[in-house]
Design a protein around this motif. Structure first.
Motif, PDB file in Angstrom:
ATOM      1  N   ASP A 371       0.877  -1.166   0.000  1.00 46.84           N
ATOM      2  CA  ASP A 371       0.000   0.000   0.000  1.00 46.84           C
ATOM      3  C   ASP A 371       0.917   1.219   0.000  1.00 46.84           C
ATOM      4  N   ARG A 372       1.052   1.849  -1.157  1.00 47.45           N
ATOM      5  CA  ARG A 372       2.086   2.874  -1.319  1.00 47.45           C
ATOM      6  C   ARG A 372       1.943   4.012  -0.304  1.00 47.45           C
ATOM      7  N   VAL A 373       0.709   4.438  -0.047  1.00 52.25           N
ATOM      8  CA  VAL A 373       0.490   5.541   0.895  1.00 52.25           C
ATOM      9  C   VAL A 373       0.900   5.131   2.296  1.00 52.25           C
ATOM     10  N   LEU A 374       0.437   3.951   2.739  1.00 51.60           N
ATOM     11  CA  LEU A 374       0.790   3.469   4.071  1.00 51.60           C
ATOM     12  C   LEU A 374       2.290   3.227   4.189  1.00 51.60           C
ATOM     13  N   ALA A 375       2.880   2.638   3.170  1.00 55.56           N
ATOM     14  CA  ALA A 375       4.310   2.326   3.209  1.00 55.56           C
ATOM     15  C   ALA A 375       5.146   3.589   3.373  1.00 55.56           C
ATOM     16  N   GLN A 376       4.773   4.657   2.682  1.00 51.16           N
ATOM     17  CA  GLN A 376       5.533   5.901   2.793  1.00 51.16           C
ATOM     18  C   GLN A 376       5.297   6.577   4.139  1.00 51.16           C
ATOM     19  N   ARG A 377       4.058   6.533   4.608  1.00 53.39           N
ATOM     20  CA  ARG A 377       3.739   7.183   5.878  1.00 53.39           C
ATOM     21  C   ARG A 377       4.392   6.465   7.056  1.00 53.39           C
ATOM     22  N   GLU A 378       4.520   5.149   6.959  1.00 50.78           N
ATOM     23  CA  GLU A 378       5.035   4.367   8.079  1.00 50.78           C
ATOM     24  C   GLU A 378       6.347   3.673   7.707  1.00 50.78           C
ATOM     25  N   SER A 379       7.115   4.337   6.871  1.00 50.67           N
ATOM     26  CA  SER A 379       8.407   3.767   6.461  1.00 50.67           C
ATOM     27  C   SER A 379       9.366   3.653   7.636  1.00 50.67           C
ATOM     28  N   TYR A 380       9.173   4.466   8.682  1.00 49.60           N
ATOM     29  CA  TYR A 380      10.043   4.381   9.861  1.00 49.60           C
ATOM     30  C   TYR A 380       9.833   3.074  10.615  1.00 49.60           C
ATOM     31  N   MET A 381       8.770   2.340  10.321  1.00 46.65           N
ATOM     32  CA  MET A 381       8.582   0.991  10.868  1.00 46.65           C
ATOM     33  C   MET A 381       9.122  -0.058   9.908  1.00 46.65           C
ATOM     34  N   LEU A 382       8.828   0.106   8.624  1.00 45.31           N
ATOM     35  CA  LEU A 382       9.141  -0.922   7.637  1.00 45.31           C
ATOM     36  C   LEU A 382      10.631  -1.014   7.321  1.00 45.31           C
ATOM     37  N   ILE A 383      11.283   0.132   7.135  1.00 43.92           N
ATOM     38  CA  ILE A 383      12.697   0.098   6.748  1.00 43.92           C
ATOM     39  C   ILE A 383      13.552  -0.557   7.829  1.00 43.92           C
ATOM     40  N   CYS A 409      16.677  -4.878  15.816  1.00 41.91           N
ATOM     41  CA  CYS A 409      16.507  -5.491  14.498  1.00 41.91           C
ATOM     42  C   CYS A 409      15.119  -6.079  14.322  1.00 41.91           C
ATOM     43  N   PHE A 410      14.487  -6.471  15.428  1.00 46.17           N
ATOM     44  CA  PHE A 410      13.190  -7.133  15.268  1.00 46.17           C
ATOM     45  C   PHE A 410      12.128  -6.617  16.233  1.00 46.17           C
ATOM     46  N   TRP A 411      12.324  -6.727  17.526  1.00 41.75           N
ATOM     47  CA  TRP A 411      11.226  -6.476  18.460  1.00 41.75           C
ATOM     48  C   TRP A 411      10.768  -5.024  18.488  1.00 41.75           C
ATOM     49  N   VAL A 412      11.676  -4.085  18.344  1.00 42.85           N
ATOM     50  CA  VAL A 412      11.255  -2.675  18.331  1.00 42.85           C
ATOM     51  C   VAL A 412      10.438  -2.354  17.078  1.00 42.85           C
ATOM     52  N   PRO A 413      10.953  -2.606  15.862  1.00 43.81           N
ATOM     53  CA  PRO A 413      10.137  -2.285  14.680  1.00 43.81           C
ATOM     54  C   PRO A 413       8.884  -3.144  14.560  1.00 43.81           C
ATOM     55  N   VAL A 414       8.947  -4.422  14.964  1.00 45.03           N
ATOM     56  CA  VAL A 414       7.764  -5.264  14.806  1.00 45.03           C
ATOM     57  C   VAL A 414       6.685  -4.880  15.817  1.00 45.03           C
ATOM     58  N   SER A 415       7.078  -4.407  16.992  1.00 48.35           N
ATOM     59  CA  SER A 415       6.081  -3.923  17.956  1.00 48.35           C
ATOM     60  C   SER A 415       5.393  -2.669  17.436  1.00 48.35           C
ATOM     61  N   LEU A 416       6.154  -1.801  16.799  1.00 49.22           N
ATOM     62  CA  LEU A 416       5.557  -0.632  16.149  1.00 49.22           C
ATOM     63  C   LEU A 416       4.583  -1.057  15.061  1.00 49.22           C
TER      64      LEU A 416
END
Length: 427
Positions: A371-383, A409-416
């Motif tokens: 979802d391009r809009v969501l991916a850009q808005r929440e890139s600080y979680m995905l990247i 590497c995992f628990w912080v971004p995945v919890s977000l």
């Protein structure tokens, strides 16, 4: 007697509800919440760079994250009716995975029960914190606190670089923390850190800062973020670990996929071209350490998995060395862990554990990535999640441990990520 006890419980319950109402509505307490979020996230993001004792580090984490989240925020969320069906449904796969980890203590060999239970509690506390901020609609507070926390890590990293290459006048050809006596570094408050662990800490935070900077509208804030990002990248380069270099390429490639702009395509092409150039012009930089025993470690782990493929050997939260033998059965080496997160999960929890691990984060990640809009808005979680997973493919060692370098590497971004899917903000 029973009536008196019931009245007492009801009295204190009413008092507690009044306190929770006060907490939820008071502007003063909201300011305290803001200070706590900034302070706690900044503390844990940089903690492992300056805290000498692992035990003390865990105690600090519990003091600033676990206790406030579980004893204050969780009751507030329950009282306000925020823990609805959607929350439990979207959170269920993660809770099942954590429950499986606890259940595996029953078939693990001499497990450290208190350590594993503490790790589960710490993950839940972080998840509660992120969920509260999402449910209360404090997205900007969350993002700005994460920005501040990554910036704090960059400040500490900058001090390490200044001490190593400036104050102690080490050559830039030297690997960070190497070639200098540890006591000389410690004189200036620099804790020498294992380069693999430092990479697991810094790479995902650099990726998170990249996602935050990419969406930042204020020029001054963006400029400060770029400086912090540059420091973190220099820190990774100074560690001279191939995992860190691959993580940088993964971050740029992820941005190219998310933003799909000419700028990112050019940067992605330049990054990969630089990698090819280094490989052919300076092959010793890439090949000097060979494969670092990774294929042998992975094959030894796969052989161990075959002994208990469905539910694994159980999470013990103690060192379970991987033994590598040659074709004649002679021991070639002993390694602390499998150096691959999916293999580690399968070893400890079997294919059942791997299935639940994938179930609790893959659907959320894919729904946002495509979802391009969501991916850009929440890139600080995905990247940071993608960068962290790439790093953990080579250096991941355990399904869950108390707060550690690999958490970023995992628990912080995945919890977000999971909390953003589970929570619908209240208006």
């Amino acid at each position: 007697m029973a009536n008196a006890l019931a009245r007492t419980i009801d009295f204190y319950h009413c008092r507690l509800m009044k306190v929770i109402d006060l907490f939820a509505e008071s502007q003063t307490l909201y300011r305290l919440l803001t200070l706590w979020v900034y302070g706690s996230l900044s503390t844990i993001f940089s903690l492992l760079l300056w805290q000498q004792s692992t035990g003390a580090g865990l105690n600090i984490y519990d003091a600033v994250i676990s206790l406030p989240s579980l004893l204050v925020l969780a009751p507030v969320m329950a009282y306000r009716g925020w823990l609805n069906q959607r929350f439990w449904f979207r959170s269920a796969p993660m809770f099942v995975y954590l429950g499986l980890i606890l259940a595996s203590l029953t078939w693990a060999d001499s497990p450290d029960i208190s350590k594993t239970a503490r790790a589960v509690g710490q993950v839940l506390a972080l998840y509660v914190l992120f969920s509260y901020l999402q449910l209360s609609g404090n997205f900007e507070l969350l993002k700005s606190a994460l920005f501040f926390a990554c910036g704090g890590t960059a400040l500490v990293a900058a001090w390490h670089l200044i001490v190593m290459y400036g104050v102690l006048n080490a050559s830039w050809e030297m690997v960070l923390y190497e070639g200098v006596a540890p006591d000389r570094l410690e004189q200036f408050g620099v804790k020498p850190i294992n380069s693999m662990l430092a990479t697991l800490l810094i790479a995902p935070q650099a990726a998170m800062m990249l996602g935050l900077v990419a969406n930042e509208k204020k020029q001054t804030v963006r400029f400060m973020g770029l400086i912090a990002l540059a420091v973190l990248v220099v820190f990774l380069v100074a560690l001279e670990r191939r995992t860190g270099q691959v993580a940088i390429l993964a971050a740029v490639a992820t941005c190219a996929f998310i933003y799909r702009s000419r700028t990112w395509y050019i940067l992605c092409g330049a990054a990969f071209a630089s990698g090819v150039f280094v490989y052919f012009m300076f092959p010793e930089f890439v090949l000097s350490r060979g494969a670092s025993w990774r294929p042998e470690i992975w094959m030894a782990t796969i052989n161990a998995i075959s002994e208990s493929p469905f539910f694994g050997h159980g999470v013990a939260n103690k060192i379970t060395p991987v033994l590598v033998y040659d074709n004649l059965g002679r021991l070639l080496g002993t390694f602390r862990h499998p150096h691959n997160l999916p293999l580690a999960i399968t070893y400890y929890l079997g294919v059942v554990g791997l299935f639940f691990w994938l179930c609790f984060w893959v659907p959320s990640a894919f729904s946002k990535l495509f979802d391009r809009v969501l991916a850009q808005r929440e890139s600080y979680m995905l990247i940071p999640l993608i960068v962290g997973l790439v790093a953990m493919m080579f250096d991941g060692g355990h399904p869950l441990s108390p707060f550690h370098f690999s958490w970023f590497c995992f628990w912080v971004p995945v919890s977000l990520l999971v909390s953003s899917q589970a929570c619908v903000p209240r208006r």
